[in-house]
Design a protein around this motif. Structure first.
Motif, mmCIF file in Angstrom:
data_model
loop_
_atom_site.group_PDB
_atom_site.id
_atom_site.type_symbol
_atom_site.label_atom_id
_atom_site.label_comp_id
_atom_site.label_asym_id
_atom_site.label_seq_id
_atom_site.Cartn_x
_atom_site.Cartn_y
_atom_site.Cartn_z
ATOM 1 N N SER A 92 -25.215 -22.506 -0.413
ATOM 2 C CA SER A 92 -23.865 -22.473 -0.971
ATOM 3 C C SER A 92 -23.882 -21.680 -2.274
ATOM 4 N N ALA A 93 -22.699 -21.181 -2.665
ATOM 5 C CA ALA A 93 -22.611 -20.342 -3.857
ATOM 6 C C ALA A 93 -21.569 -20.890 -4.824
ATOM 7 N N SER A 94 -21.913 -20.882 -6.115
ATOM 8 C CA SER A 94 -20.946 -21.163 -7.171
ATOM 9 C C SER A 94 -20.757 -19.873 -7.965
ATOM 10 N N TYR A 95 -19.532 -19.654 -8.479
ATOM 11 C CA TYR A 95 -19.185 -18.345 -9.021
ATOM 12 C C TYR A 95 -18.726 -18.411 -10.471
ATOM 13 N N THR A 96 -19.011 -17.345 -11.196
ATOM 14 C CA THR A 96 -18.327 -17.020 -12.449
ATOM 15 C C THR A 96 -17.848 -15.570 -12.318
ATOM 16 N N PHE A 97 -16.763 -15.211 -13.040
ATOM 17 C CA PHE A 97 -16.107 -13.936 -12.788
ATOM 18 C C PHE A 97 -15.846 -13.150 -14.063
ATOM 19 N N GLU A 98 -15.837 -11.819 -13.900
ATOM 20 C CA GLU A 98 -15.292 -10.878 -14.886
ATOM 21 C C GLU A 98 -14.230 -10.076 -14.137
ATOM 22 N N LEU A 99 -12.958 -10.430 -14.345
ATOM 23 C CA LEU A 99 -11.905 -9.964 -13.450
ATOM 24 C C LEU A 99 -10.849 -9.130 -14.152
ATOM 25 N N HIS A 100 -10.317 -8.167 -13.393
ATOM 26 C CA HIS A 100 -9.159 -7.388 -13.795
ATOM 27 C C HIS A 100 -8.209 -7.395 -12.605
ATOM 28 N N SER A 101 -6.986 -7.858 -12.793
ATOM 29 C CA SER A 101 -6.035 -8.001 -11.687
ATOM 30 C C SER A 101 -4.774 -7.221 -11.991
ATOM 31 N N ASP A 102 -4.551 -6.134 -11.243
ATOM 32 C CA ASP A 102 -3.353 -5.319 -11.442
ATOM 33 C C ASP A 102 -3.189 -4.439 -10.215
ATOM 34 N N TYR A 103 -2.076 -4.582 -9.485
ATOM 35 C CA TYR A 103 -1.853 -3.813 -8.263
ATOM 36 C C TYR A 103 -0.538 -3.049 -8.354
ATOM 37 N N PRO A 104 -0.439 -1.921 -7.647
ATOM 38 C CA PRO A 104 0.831 -1.193 -7.634
ATOM 39 C C PRO A 104 1.953 -2.048 -7.036
ATOM 40 N N MET A 105 3.162 -1.887 -7.559
ATOM 41 C CA MET A 105 4.340 -2.545 -7.020
ATOM 42 C C MET A 105 4.880 -1.740 -5.826
ATOM 43 N N PRO A 106 5.679 -2.369 -4.957
ATOM 44 C CA PRO A 106 6.380 -1.597 -3.926
ATOM 45 C C PRO A 106 7.270 -0.544 -4.583
ATOM 46 N N PRO A 107 7.501 0.577 -3.910
ATOM 47 C CA PRO A 107 8.334 1.621 -4.509
ATOM 48 C C PRO A 107 9.772 1.138 -4.691
ATOM 49 N N SER A 108 10.435 1.693 -5.678
ATOM 50 C CA SER A 108 11.849 1.351 -5.904
ATOM 51 C C SER A 108 12.786 2.312 -5.191
ATOM 52 N N ASP A 109 12.301 3.520 -4.875
ATOM 53 C CA ASP A 109 13.120 4.505 -4.184
ATOM 54 C C ASP A 109 13.455 4.036 -2.763
ATOM 55 N N GLU A 110 14.746 4.065 -2.416
ATOM 56 C CA GLU A 110 15.185 3.527 -1.131
ATOM 57 C C GLU A 110 14.617 4.313 0.047
ATOM 58 N N GLU A 112 11.683 5.914 0.128
ATOM 59 C CA GLU A 112 10.278 5.513 0.252
ATOM 60 C C GLU A 112 10.159 4.131 0.885
ATOM 61 N N ARG A 113 11.014 3.226 0.472
ATOM 62 C CA ARG A 113 10.991 1.869 1.037
ATOM 63 C C ARG A 113 11.294 1.912 2.539
ATOM 64 N N ALA A 114 12.275 2.703 2.916
ATOM 65 C CA ALA A 114 12.636 2.800 4.332
ATOM 66 C C ALA A 114 11.496 3.388 5.148
ATOM 67 N N ASP A 115 10.832 4.400 4.577
ATOM 68 C CA ASP A 115 9.701 5.003 5.291
ATOM 69 C C ASP A 115 8.578 3.994 5.505
ATOM 70 N N LEU A 116 8.293 3.174 4.479
ATOM 71 C CA LEU A 116 7.250 2.163 4.604
ATOM 72 C C LEU A 116 7.611 1.128 5.671
ATOM 73 N N LEU A 117 8.861 0.712 5.697
ATOM 74 C CA LEU A 117 9.279 -0.282 6.675
ATOM 75 C C LEU A 117 9.274 0.272 8.097
ATOM 76 N N ASP A 118 9.526 1.576 8.240
ATOM 77 C CA ASP A 118 9.498 2.189 9.570
ATOM 78 C C ASP A 118 8.103 2.123 10.188
ATOM 79 N N CYS A 119 7.071 2.109 9.346
ATOM 80 C CA CYS A 119 5.689 2.012 9.859
ATOM 81 C C CYS A 119 5.008 0.769 9.285
ATOM 82 N N ALA A 120 5.761 -0.320 9.206
ATOM 83 C CA ALA A 120 5.252 -1.557 8.613
ATOM 84 C C ALA A 120 4.064 -2.097 9.398
ATOM 85 N N PRO A 121 3.088 -2.687 8.714
ATOM 86 C CA PRO A 121 1.956 -3.308 9.417
ATOM 87 C C PRO A 121 2.421 -4.503 10.234
ATOM 88 N N ARG A 122 1.688 -4.786 11.298
ATOM 89 C CA ARG A 122 2.031 -5.967 12.102
ATOM 90 C C ARG A 122 1.748 -7.243 11.326
#
Length: 322
Positions: A92-110, A112-122
């Motif tokens: 078994s493993a116990s953990y300690t971390f050095e973390l950075h958490s920051d991800y891109p947001m969904p686009p605000s342009d309509e 771009e959003r429509a294009d992403l939804l047209d090929c949305a993941p299952r």
């Protein structure tokens, strides 16, 4: 069929019982799930955050080796996150971390959003530290709200209070997330944390009543429990010689998603089909997922199997039936 995984990728640094470093490898629960899915033949993308440094380069190379695509914006100028994994005598493993958490947001342009939804993941999978450590957690929630109109959403909270606590705050975040979730996977310990005064079946009912279609609970040596509103099944643990448990739950999650895909029940329009899975289908799905986890624990680190390896280890299901 495409799948999107969102969350942390980092470097796991392993230490033996004496505290001596013995290995370091790319890891992080969401990245492990993405690698596992790719090895199971799924077209998989990973929205994550790694640094433009040597550690980040090794993660990029690791993903590329299994044909996991990194979403644009996943590589940044901040240092790559690290996880220090201290291995016990039982693997078994116990953990300690050095973390950075920051991800891109969904686009605000309509457009771009429509294009992403047209090929949305299952399916969109989230979980672990990435779903709860700010500021990245805010982006994760925006992505699942964006894709929920098209995609199945799966979630593994992988509770780590030392990183994303305090307990009361995290409990509220997990419960709030359930309204967006179709497939919920957690360890028994995670569920006991969330519903500390309730026995297992009543706690699972609480999750199902929040709108979740399928609940999967890992229970160590007692096996794997799968629940819908109609059925409850238990699959026994596969007995193997354990090297370590790193990545076992992630391999199980990958196989669970892959199995649902092979049953053709992924995508927003198929959520009722998940709710309607028969007891036989749930049992077969459970054996498939449990076997994937059992292979992972026989080798060092998060090293998920491919379908051929799973098939060679189990006669409890038919790949043709999944």
């Amino acid at each position: 069929m495409t799948i999107l995984v969102i969350g942390e990728a980092l470097i796991d640094i392993f230490y033996n019982q004496e505290g001596t470093e013995i290995d370091r490898r790319p890891g992080g629960s969401p990245m492990n799930v993405a690698i596992g899915l790719a090895r199971l033949g799924r077209d998989t993308s990973l929205l994550t955050r790694v640094g433009d440094d040597a550690a980040g380069d090794s993660i990029v190379e690791h993903c590329a080796a299994d044909r996991v695509r990194l979403v644009n914006g996943s590589v940044t100028s901040e240092p790559t996150s690290l996880a220090h994994a201290h291995l016990g005598a039982d693997g078994s493993a116990s953990y300690t971390f050095e973390l950075h958490s920051d991800y891109p947001m969904p686009p605000s342009d309509e457009h771009e959003r429509a294009d992403l939804l047209d090929c949305a993941p299952r399916l969109v999978h989230i979980g672990s530290i990435g779903a709860h450590l700010e500021p990245g957690a805010a982006a994760v929630k925006e992505w699942i709200k964006f894709y929920r109109q098209k995609s199945t959403i799966s979630y593994d909270p992988n509770v780590r209070l030392d990183v994303v606590g305090p307990a009361e705050k995290l409990r509220g975040e997990v419960e709030a997330m359930l309204e967006y979730v179709d497939v919920f996977k957690a360890s028994k310990e995670d569920l006991e944390f969330l519903y500390e005064d309730l026995d297992l079946d009543i706690a699972v009912d609480a999750v199902l009543n929040a709108g979740v279609a399928l609940v999967v609970i890992t229970d160590g040596g007692a096996g794997l429990h799968l629940y819908t509103k109609e059925h409850r099944v238990t699959v026994p643990a596969v007995k193997v010689d354990v090297v370590d448990t790193v990545g076992a739950g992630d391999s199980l999650m990958s196989a669970l998603i892959d199995g649902l895909g092979r049953l053709s029940v992924l995508g927003r329009e198929e959520v009722d089909a998940i709710r309607g899975l028969s007891k036989t289908m749930l049992t077969t799905l459970g054996y498939y997922a449990a076997t994937a986890a059992s292979i992972t624990v026989t080798r060092r680190g998060a090293n998920p199997p491919n379908r051929q390896e799973i098939s060679a280890q189990s006669e409890k299901y038919s790949l043709a039936g999944l």
